[in-house]
Design a protein around this motif. Structure first.
Motif, mmCIF file in Angstrom:
data_model
loop_
_atom_site.group_PDB
_atom_site.id
_atom_site.type_symbol
_atom_site.label_atom_id
_atom_site.label_comp_id
_atom_site.label_asym_id
_atom_site.label_seq_id
_atom_site.Cartn_x
_atom_site.Cartn_y
_atom_site.Cartn_z
ATOM 1 N N THR A 39 -7.821 -29.475 23.247
ATOM 2 C CA THR A 39 -7.287 -28.153 23.589
ATOM 3 C C THR A 39 -6.933 -27.356 22.334
ATOM 4 N N TRP A 40 -6.353 -28.038 21.347
ATOM 5 C CA TRP A 40 -5.950 -27.375 20.100
ATOM 6 C C TRP A 40 -7.107 -27.265 19.113
ATOM 7 N N GLN A 41 -8.261 -27.828 19.468
ATOM 8 C CA GLN A 41 -9.469 -27.804 18.626
ATOM 9 C C GLN A 41 -9.222 -28.476 17.270
ATOM 10 N N MET A 42 -8.472 -29.555 17.301
ATOM 11 C CA MET A 42 -8.164 -30.318 16.095
ATOM 12 C C MET A 42 -9.367 -31.184 15.709
ATOM 13 N N PRO A 43 -9.923 -31.026 14.511
ATOM 14 C CA PRO A 43 -11.061 -31.869 14.120
ATOM 15 C C PRO A 43 -10.711 -33.352 14.059
ATOM 16 N N GLY A 44 -9.541 -33.659 13.439
ATOM 17 C CA GLY A 44 -9.170 -35.061 13.311
ATOM 18 C C GLY A 44 -7.676 -35.232 13.151
ATOM 19 N N ASN A 325 16.006 -36.495 14.106
ATOM 20 C CA ASN A 325 15.727 -36.224 12.697
ATOM 21 C C ASN A 325 14.224 -36.036 12.548
ATOM 22 N N TYR A 326 13.818 -35.009 11.823
ATOM 23 C CA TYR A 326 12.372 -34.848 11.632
ATOM 24 C C TYR A 326 12.091 -33.940 10.441
ATOM 25 N N HIS A 327 10.845 -33.979 9.998
ATOM 26 C CA HIS A 327 10.383 -33.038 8.978
ATOM 27 C C HIS A 327 8.886 -32.871 9.129
ATOM 28 N N THR A 328 8.459 -31.635 9.016
ATOM 29 C CA THR A 328 7.028 -31.355 9.019
ATOM 30 C C THR A 328 6.511 -31.338 7.591
ATOM 31 N N GLY A 329 5.196 -31.331 7.473
ATOM 32 C CA GLY A 329 4.536 -31.137 6.197
ATOM 33 C C GLY A 329 3.336 -30.236 6.411
ATOM 34 N N SER A 330 3.170 -29.245 5.552
ATOM 35 C CA SER A 330 2.052 -28.301 5.706
ATOM 36 C C SER A 330 1.522 -27.868 4.350
ATOM 37 N N LEU A 331 0.240 -28.093 4.138
ATOM 38 C CA LEU A 331 -0.528 -27.462 3.074
ATOM 39 C C LEU A 331 -1.681 -26.746 3.761
ATOM 40 N N ALA A 332 -2.416 -25.936 3.029
ATOM 41 C CA ALA A 332 -3.514 -25.202 3.654
ATOM 42 C C ALA A 332 -4.478 -26.179 4.332
ATOM 43 N N GLY A 333 -4.550 -26.091 5.662
ATOM 44 C CA GLY A 333 -5.499 -26.911 6.404
ATOM 45 C C GLY A 333 -5.079 -28.342 6.656
ATOM 46 N N GLU A 334 -3.845 -28.726 6.272
ATOM 47 C CA GLU A 334 -3.385 -30.098 6.442
ATOM 48 C C GLU A 334 -1.953 -30.099 6.964
ATOM 49 N N ILE A 335 -1.672 -30.964 7.929
ATOM 50 C CA ILE A 335 -0.339 -30.982 8.524
ATOM 51 C C ILE A 335 0.130 -32.416 8.760
ATOM 52 N N PHE A 350 2.671 -38.350 12.336
ATOM 53 C CA PHE A 350 1.421 -37.679 12.707
ATOM 54 C C PHE A 350 0.788 -37.052 11.476
ATOM 55 N N PHE A 351 -0.516 -37.241 11.323
ATOM 56 C CA PHE A 351 -1.330 -36.523 10.350
ATOM 57 C C PHE A 351 -2.368 -35.683 11.094
ATOM 58 N N GLY A 352 -2.664 -34.484 10.592
ATOM 59 C CA GLY A 352 -3.732 -33.672 11.156
ATOM 60 C C GLY A 352 -4.464 -32.922 10.071
ATOM 61 N N ASN A 353 -5.711 -32.538 10.343
ATOM 62 C CA ASN A 353 -6.513 -31.838 9.336
ATOM 63 C C ASN A 353 -6.930 -30.435 9.772
ATOM 64 N N PHE A 354 -6.006 -29.766 10.497
ATOM 65 C CA PHE A 354 -6.259 -28.392 10.930
ATOM 66 C C PHE A 354 -4.976 -27.594 10.754
ATOM 67 N N ASP A 355 -5.065 -26.463 10.100
ATOM 68 C CA ASP A 355 -3.886 -25.728 9.665
ATOM 69 C C ASP A 355 -2.939 -25.361 10.805
ATOM 70 N N HIS A 356 -1.689 -25.798 10.666
ATOM 71 C CA HIS A 356 -0.591 -25.436 11.560
ATOM 72 C C HIS A 356 -0.940 -25.548 13.045
ATOM 73 N N ALA A 357 -1.664 -26.601 13.396
ATOM 74 C CA ALA A 357 -1.895 -26.877 14.817
ATOM 75 C C ALA A 357 -0.643 -27.579 15.342
ATOM 76 N N GLU A 358 0.149 -26.889 16.124
ATOM 77 C CA GLU A 358 1.458 -27.424 16.502
ATOM 78 C C GLU A 358 1.397 -28.432 17.627
#
Length: 497
Positions: A39-44, A325-335, A350-358
């Motif tokens: 649904t979020w079109q997350m590649p991986g 307790n939590y923390h996100t991480g975001s670089l261009a195209g990586e979350i 969680f790791f993801g390879n699509f920018d800011h896919a929440e």
């Protein structure tokens, strides 16, 4: 003797039944994650769930790069991004345990060369303040995102960043103070931050596929970042946070992050001992500052917490009466996201390879619901609707801006007269050259954009890194009619006469 045997049998049965009970939740979660990913079109993506000191689920989904068949597995390297901050806080906590530093020591005791705009803040800034985003200095990420300078130069330039509020009176997320924390760790320990974190965190926990920087993480099984550009999801060049390493440069795989999650849930214990004393570990998670609602994630509009705080490297809020307790991480195209429900001894990474896919946030609350608190809300659908609304507002704002363009105007001067090098002591230099009938602006020989005439003395166009979007530049004439100043994306530059 008989009673002892009976008790032992009951305990074993409880453990077995407990494991069987998780089977249904795991299957439901796996199905939900797969469906939501599409649904979020997350590649991986790759994720893990830790419960009661055990990894009960870990899996890789999708591909490392769109258009390929390279599948994500639990050894695939991703960016931890700002989830690195909790690791840096733990490194400092080790030095606190050893009596080498105190949370309330002044920073200048260790970094006498580190000066801020306000001399009072320079003098009063404590080690604790480096971790809590309430120094008074606003976001200064331009110091590493628009110029290729050393970490030392980034810190030196902080003296030129004017405060946004008074010391400890508010909260604005700030990466560069974590860099300063890393420099304190180096000064006190005599080791580079990269070496310290490897020796004191990664090695004891057996995190053999975890690297402190992008440059140190060369690996064939490495996820690539993705961004949506003009409606199409594409693979982009990996961004680097190595200049501010202690704030967000660590890279790892989900197998290794299981070890980190387990350790952080269990008062920093690991097979060989513990990283921190119990009281020091508790201090990391003690609420340090209140976080204003507008500084929290949009997802909180749906979660509706009663309180929001920040510890030492951790965001915090209540959910169904429990502390998260939590923390996100975001670089261009990586979350990434690291989340804990401590009372239930439940952790998620969680790791993801699509920018800011929440989707990352949705899977956090799905995990807490399924494995601890109960509930059947479709967080993925709700968050997707929320972010589609945010995207629609952004697109409308962009359309409204474009609609303000005045037709049939011309530049005040021939295009060649706009060229030259413009300077700012804080932002560096912007070189403007002519390319046909367009202006090319090269910011610090690092970030380039090609701009066409938009209206009057304003030019607009795309960045060379097209996922950065569009840039706008306006030029100002002096009293003699010569072009003197450049306003570029909110930054002011002056051209010498």
């Amino acid at each position: 003797m008989k009673n002892t045997f009976t008790l032992l049998v009951v305990c074993i049965l409880c453990q077995v039944l407990g494991a069987q009970n998780y089977t249904a939740q795991i299957q439901e979660f796996d199905t939900y994650a797969s469906k939501s990913m599409a649904t979020w079109q997350m590649p991986g993506m790759a994720l893990a769930i830790v419960k009661d000191g055990k990894v009960i689920f870990k899996k890789g989904y999708g591909v490392t790069q769109i258009g390929t068949k390279k599948t994500v597995d639990t050894q695939t390297i991703f960016s931890c991004a700002s989830t690195t901050k909790a690791m840096t806080a733990t490194c400092m906590a080790m030095l606190v345990d050893e009596g080498e530093v105190s949370w309330d020591d002044p920073v200048i005791k260790y970094l006498p060369e580190f000066h801020l705009y306000d001399p009072y803040v320079t003098r009063e800034l404590k080690i604790r303040d480096l971790f809590t985003h309430n120094s008074g200095v606003g976001n200064a990420d331009f110091l590493w995102t628009i110029m290729n300078i050393s970490s030392e130069e980034v810190l030196r330039k902080m003296q030129g960043v004017e405060p946004s509020y008074s010391l400890r009176s508010s909260f604005i997320y700030q990466n560069i103070f974590y860099l300063a924390a890393g420099k304190v760790i180096e000064k006190v320990s005599g080791q580079k931050w990269e070496d310290f974190i490897k020796a004191r965190v990664f090695k004891p926990l057996g995190m053999n596929r975890t690297f402190p920087t992008l440059i140190s993480s060369k690996d064939l099984n490495h996820s690539q970042p993705h961004y949506r550009v003009n409606g199409t999801i594409k693979s982009i060049i990996p961004d680097t946070a190595d200049q501010i390493g202690p704030a967000g440069s660590v890279r790892s795989c989900i197998d290794d992050m299981c070890k980190w999650v387990t350790c952080m849930l269990d008062s920093s214990k690991y097979a060989g001992g513990r990283l921190l004393k119990p009281a020091t570990w508790e201090e990391l998670f003690r609420p340090q500052v209140i976080v204003p609602a507008d500084e929290f994630y949009p997802t909180m509009q749906i979660i509706k917490p009663n309180w929001t705080t920040y510890g030492l490297g951790w965001f915090q809020h209540d959910y169904k009466g429990k502390k998260i307790n939590y923390h996100t991480g975001s670089l261009a195209g990586e979350i990434a996201i690291h989340a804990q429900l401590p009372e239930a001894k439940l952790g998620f990474y969680f790791f993801g390879n699509f920018d800011h896919a929440e989707l990352r946030h949705a899977l956090v609350y799905k995990t807490f619901d399924l494995f601890a608190l109960g509930g059947t809300r479709d967080w993925s659908a709700e968050f997707l609707t929320l972010y589609q609304g945010i995207q629609a507002k952004n697109e409308k704002a962009e359309a409204d801006f474009e609609a303000k363009r005045m037709a049939n105007t011309t530049p005040s001067k021939p295009l060649a007269e706009y060229t030259g090098t413009y300077y700012n002591s804080l932002y560096g230099e912007a070189e403007v050259v002519l390319d046909g009938n367009k202006l090319v602006i090269n910011l610090n020989n690092y970030l380039k954009a090609t701009l066409s005439h938009w209206h009057y003395d304003t030019f607009r166009g795309g960045y060379e890194k097209d996922w950065y979007g569009k840039a706008t530049a306006s030029f100002q004439l002096n009293a003699s009619g010569k072009i003197e100043k450049l306003s570029y994306e909110g930054m002011e530059f002056t051209r010498p006469n």
